[in-house]
Design an enzyme around this catalytic site. Structure first.
Site, PDB file in Angstrom:
ATOM      1  N   HIS A 143      -6.009   0.246  -3.802  1.00 29.74           N
ATOM      2  CA  HIS A 143      -4.486  -0.355  -3.600  1.00 29.74           C
ATOM      3  C   HIS A 143      -3.835   0.766  -2.730  1.00 29.74           C
ATOM      4  O   HIS A 143      -4.027   2.249  -3.117  1.00 29.74           O
ATOM      5  CB  HIS A 143      -4.014  -0.455  -5.016  1.00 29.74           C
ATOM      6  CG  HIS A 143      -4.417  -1.664  -5.493  1.00 29.74           C
ATOM      7  ND1 HIS A 143      -5.117  -2.501  -4.849  1.00 29.74           N
ATOM      8  CD2 HIS A 143      -4.216  -1.978  -6.886  1.00 29.74           C
ATOM      9  CE1 HIS A 143      -5.766  -3.634  -5.823  1.00 29.74           C
ATOM     10  NE2 HIS A 143      -4.815  -3.482  -6.889  1.00 29.74           N
ATOM     11  N   LYS A 576       6.514  -7.961 -11.971  1.00 31.33           N
ATOM     12  CA  LYS A 576       7.232  -8.429 -10.704  1.00 31.33           C
ATOM     13  C   LYS A 576       7.930  -9.466 -11.402  1.00 31.33           C
ATOM     14  O   LYS A 576       8.694 -10.135 -10.943  1.00 31.33           O
ATOM     15  CB  LYS A 576       6.331  -8.455  -9.361  1.00 31.33           C
ATOM     16  CG  LYS A 576       7.200  -8.915  -8.452  1.00 31.33           C
ATOM     17  CD  LYS A 576       6.475  -8.742  -7.200  1.00 31.33           C
ATOM     18  CE  LYS A 576       5.378  -9.447  -6.817  1.00 31.33           C
ATOM     19  NZ  LYS A 576       5.745 -10.665  -6.502  1.00 31.33           N
TER      20      LYS A 576
END
Length: 915
Positions: A143, A576
């Site tokens: 990532h 999120k």
């Protein structure tokens, strides 16, 4: 500063002075004076809360020319890097001081964990059972939040080693001068090394970056840690003796296998990643065997050797007359020759410096371990046990831990992709199937039917879509890797966005196509791992697994996996989706229910925690996070992701790396063996937490997903657009070509809020939740309950501790300057006003619950760290805002763009866990 912190202050001053001298030498007195003036204003403001100093700071920064702006951004970015190095060395220094002083073991150390376990009345047999069945695995992901190039990391390592030398050795005046000169060279090299990547990283670049941590730390420090654990156990209880532990601690990787949203991870890339990993492992073994042979110069005139060792020496066919009476060297010569032959067989080329001695390759790493075992036992039997405990001991452990594949690679793909691929395969084989039109039960029935036969579904004579052909190629490459390196090379197949049983059965069908699932034998050669990511998927996870386990064919497959099912939980997307508080609570509840479901079916649950580096993505101290898991959730086995810049922070320095690995072992040991001592949360706590979560969820969703114009505010008030242009990873910032929050990956979402010093994903909604809760329960009674939860419930305490850290790193005044980048004044004031109010309410609620007068009162080490670094971080934020303003107003020359990216690097370094 207390006396014990004086060395840290001295190191920071030393490195800061050297950096200042470098700036003066390289850019001249005028630039140095500007940088120094900015530093003094910033320190004065942070130290004394001097508003006049702040105004002078902002005026000086706003008046900088473009070239000066870049110079300031570079100077303060490099200072953040140097401060990090000094802090890491101070942690090492303080740990050594504790050990030298004979202090009580510190939390997170193996000694502390063993002490706690023995104090609880557990015996050696309990510890032996734990290690026999344990699996602890930090997993490196690709990532993209590691903004530093490997060249920068190499410079940091050199500086760290020189500081360590100053600390550990009494240097003569000449040695001290040489050390200081070397430090100056290292700082100059750092300054002259390009901070930014000029091209976008490829997946194989990411593979190489990941492999560097095996060179820095894992190959040497993991064997060292195993030896420490074994010696500590023997010291606690002589019954352990020379017992060797199973290789329960392994470092995994996603790099080269994570296809979710990354079209650049192909079958060819996977195979090259595996080859590069094998190269690192085999070259390490070859070098170690070569060195070991030079050390074990034992002559038969002075020492005996076992029959097995003598046979190994004869097999080596070493004809050198100089080694005719040295059987250990002869045996190792043969081991080296077989390793070289293995290198050729697996990689198709000769290792550097390989001899021409003919030898048969090892069929697997176990055969190499067997030969090393022969040498080990011969040494033990013939009075040379001390020699067996040195390099040979570490090499034997490395072979058992890393094999020929170095690190297991996880293969991950999105469930939508698997659905489309299976649908296409079924439609080609059985026209009219219309798989995607079926309901969940219809899909399950059809997939089970397909899994009951060994007949392949795919045909070599059908032209499939590029997506399907690419996925089939990946699975066949995985099967080849199993044959080449063993199934341990690719042991996990992960399904992102799992929301039903059919998602897992679709993967099972594709594994059957490659021969990794063998229906006639009812055998599965890898784990099928669901990843539950959104709030809704986490809530449905227990029912999904319950339904899956009720399917007899799948239950039979689990028997071939030792009745163990791994489940991955996603912290980033759930945050999120629902905000910090709700994400943490839904994860906790899902774990409790999963433990219940697994127990009912007599299966072992292995949880894989998809945590990011920042609190907004599930980050925070690993020790507290593992201990805060609900009872029964660890069970001696745990995997967790290590992502982005956190990998470098934890594992670039070998000693820091070993301590971080030790923390994982200690926490897992305590969470497993002492979990019975931790009472389940009281009903009143659960009820209160649910109420808080409901209120926080509504507040978070109302801002992020229900406020008109929030998407525009986010893109204009943060560096998200500029982050998307950074060459920090091979993966796109969004899943789709849109600016929608729903499509944005969690990493750039969190990273952007960190850059503007709001850290919104790590706290927003908590203040509103507490206010609503107190309004419902009554001010006095409600607050008393929350304070009791903080004192008595590790989960709640950990949530608040992580929030405490995030809020301390936030700065509303600096964030207001980023808000000013939003062109629509009404939108800016409406949204930032809400954020500012919620920030104030959250800080107030946190302080009241924890009883702190200021943020981080309970964490003086981090408070000190922030005090040291923020005077050097604040100017970077101000410079970044000014450059963003100029860039977005049309002054888009290369110097400004480069300056923005340099400031992004510097802020990330200063915050340390920003993505």
């Amino acid at each position: 500063m207390t006396d014990k912190d004086l060395p840290l202050r001295e190191d920071i001053r030393l490195l800061g002075r050297m950096l200042g001298d470098t700036v003066r030498d390289q850019l001249g007195d005028a630039t140095f004076e500007v940088v120094e003036r900015i530093r003094q204003h910033s320190v004065r403001f942070r130290r004394d809360d001097d508003l006049a100093a702040r105004r002078e700071l902002e005026a000086t920064l706003d008046a900088l020319s473009r070239d000066q702006t870049n110079a300031v951004a570079r100077a303060f970015s490099y200072f953040s890097i140097l401060a990090n190095i000094a802090e890491d060395q101070h942690h090492i220094r303080r740990s050594r001081a504790h050990l030298l002083a004979g202090s009580s073991p510190k939390e997170g150390s193996l000694a502390h964990a063993l002490q706690a376990v023995l104090a609880a009345g557990l015996q050696a047999g309990d510890l032996a059972a734990f290690f026999e069945d344990a699996l602890i695995s930090p997993v490196l992901t690709a990532h993209p939040t590691e903004v530093h190039r490997k060249s920068i990391l190499n410079c940091q390592l050199v500086i760290a080693q020189l500081l360590d030398q100053r600390d550990r050795m009494a240097l003569t005046p000449e040695e001290a001068a040489a050390n200081e000169e070397a430090l100056r060279r290292a700082v100059l090299t750092l300054w002259q090394t390009r901070m930014l990547r000029i091209t976008k990283l490829s997946v194989l670049d990411e593979v190489n970056n990941g492999l560097s941590y095996f060179d820095y730390t894992f190959l040497r420090e993991l064997p060292h840690l195993y030896a420490n654990i074994e010696d500590s156990l023997a010291a606690q209880d002589g019954a352990w003796g020379a017992l060797e532990l199973p290789s329960f601690l392994k470092v995994g990787s996603w790099i080269g296998g994570d296809r979710d949203g990354n079209p650049f991870v192909t079958a060819e890339v996977l195979e090259e990643a595996l080859a590069r990993q094998a190269t690192v492992a085999l070259e390490f073994y070859l070098a170690e065997v070569h060195t070991l042979a030079s050390q074990l110069s034992l002559s038969q005139m002075h020492v005996s050797a076992s029959e097995a060792l003598l046979a190994l020496a004869v097999q080596a066919q070493d004809v050198s007359p100089h080694r005719s009476d040295e059987p250990y060297r002869q045996a190792l010569s043969g081991v080296h020759a077989r390793l070289a032959a293995t290198y050729r067989a697996l990689l198709g080329r000769d290792p550097v410096g390989a001899g021409l001695q003919a030898a048969a390759p090892y069929p697997d790493a176990e055969a190499l371990a067997d030969d090393l075992e022969v040498i080990h036992r011969s040494l033990l039997t013939n009075g040379s046990a001390a020699l067996a405990r040195g390099r040979l001991r570490r090499l034997r452990r490395a072979v058992k831990t890393f094999g020929f594949h170095l690190a297991p690679i996880d293969l991950r793909q999105n469930s939508d992709v698997f659905e489309r691929v299976v649908a296409e395969l079924l439609e080609a084989a059985r026209p009219g199937t219309a798989y995607t039109a079926l309901d969940e039960e219809g899909r399950i029935a059809l997939l089970l039917e397909e899994l009951s036969t060994a007949r392949p579904l795919a045909s070599p004579f059908v032209p499939y879509s590029d997506e399907t052909a690419g996925e089939l190629a990946i699975f066949h490459a995985a099967r080849r890797a199993h044959r080449r390196f063993g199934s341990a090379a690719l042991p996990h197949f992960i399904i992102s966005k799992t929301d039903g049983v059919s998602d897992m059965l679709e993967l099972a069908v594709l594994l059957k196509e490659a021969g990794i699932l063998r229906p006639l034998e009812q055998a599965l050669d890898a784990h099928i791992v669901p990843l539950f990511e959104t709030i809704g998927d986490l809530q449905a996870a227990p029912a999904t697994m319950e339904r899956l386990f009720s399917l007899e064919p799948y239950a039979r497959l689990l028997a071939s996996r030792r009745h163990t099912q791994e489940v991955m939980l996603g912290y980033s997307d759930s945050n999120k989706d629902g905000g910090f508080l709700t994400s943490g609570w839904e994860l906790y509840k899902a774990e409790i229910e999963l433990v219940r479901v697994f127990r009912a079916h007599g299966l072992r649950l292995r949880l894989f925690h998809g945590r990011g580096g920042s609190v907004g993505r599930g980050g925070g101290p690993s020790y507290q996070a593992i201990l805060a898991q609900p009872g029964g959730a660890v069970q001696g086995q745990i995997r967790l992701t290590e992502q982005g810049e956190v990998i470098a922070a934890k594992y670039a320095n070998p000693e820091v790396g070993r301590r971080n690995l030790e923390v994982l072992v200690a926490a897992t040991l305590e969470a497993t063996l002492l979990a019975g001592e931790a009472a389940a949360p009281r009903a009143a706590f659960i009820d209160a937490m649910q109420a808080l979560s409901d209120h926080a969820f509504r507040a978070y969703r109302a801002l992020v997903y229900e406020t008109p114009g929030f998407e525009q505010y986010f893109w204009e008030s943060t560096v998200i657009a500029e982050i998307a242009q950074l060459n920090i990873g091979s993966r796109p910032a969004s899943r789709k070509k849109s600016t929608a929050i729903e499509d944005l990956r969690a990493i750039p979402w969190v990273f952007s809020w960190a850059q503007c010093r709001l850290m919104l994903p790590g706290w927003f909604g908590f203040g509103a939740a507490v206010a609503a809760f107190l309004a419902e329960r009554g001010e006095e009674a409600g607050m008393a309950l929350l304070q009791q939860m903080h004192r008595e419930w590790p989960f709640f305490a950990t949530q608040l501790s992580n929030m405490d850290m995030v809020l301390a790193k936030s700065d509303i005044a600096i964030a207001s300057r980023y808000a000013a980048l939003v062109k629509d004044a009404a939108l800016r004031e409406a949204i930032f006003g809400r954020i500012r109010a919620e920030h104030g309410a959250t800080v107030a609620a946190l302080l009241r619950i924890t009883g702190q007068a200021e943020l981080l009162d309970a964490n003086p080490l981090l408070k000190r760290s922030i005090r040291n670094r923020f005077p050097y971080l604040d100017p970077l934020n101000h410079v970044q805002v000014e450059m963003l303003h100029r860039y977005r107003e049309g002054h888009q020359d290369e110097r400004i763009r480069r300056g923005i990216h340099i400031s992004i690097n510097g802020i990330a370094a200063g915050l340390r866990n920003s993505g």
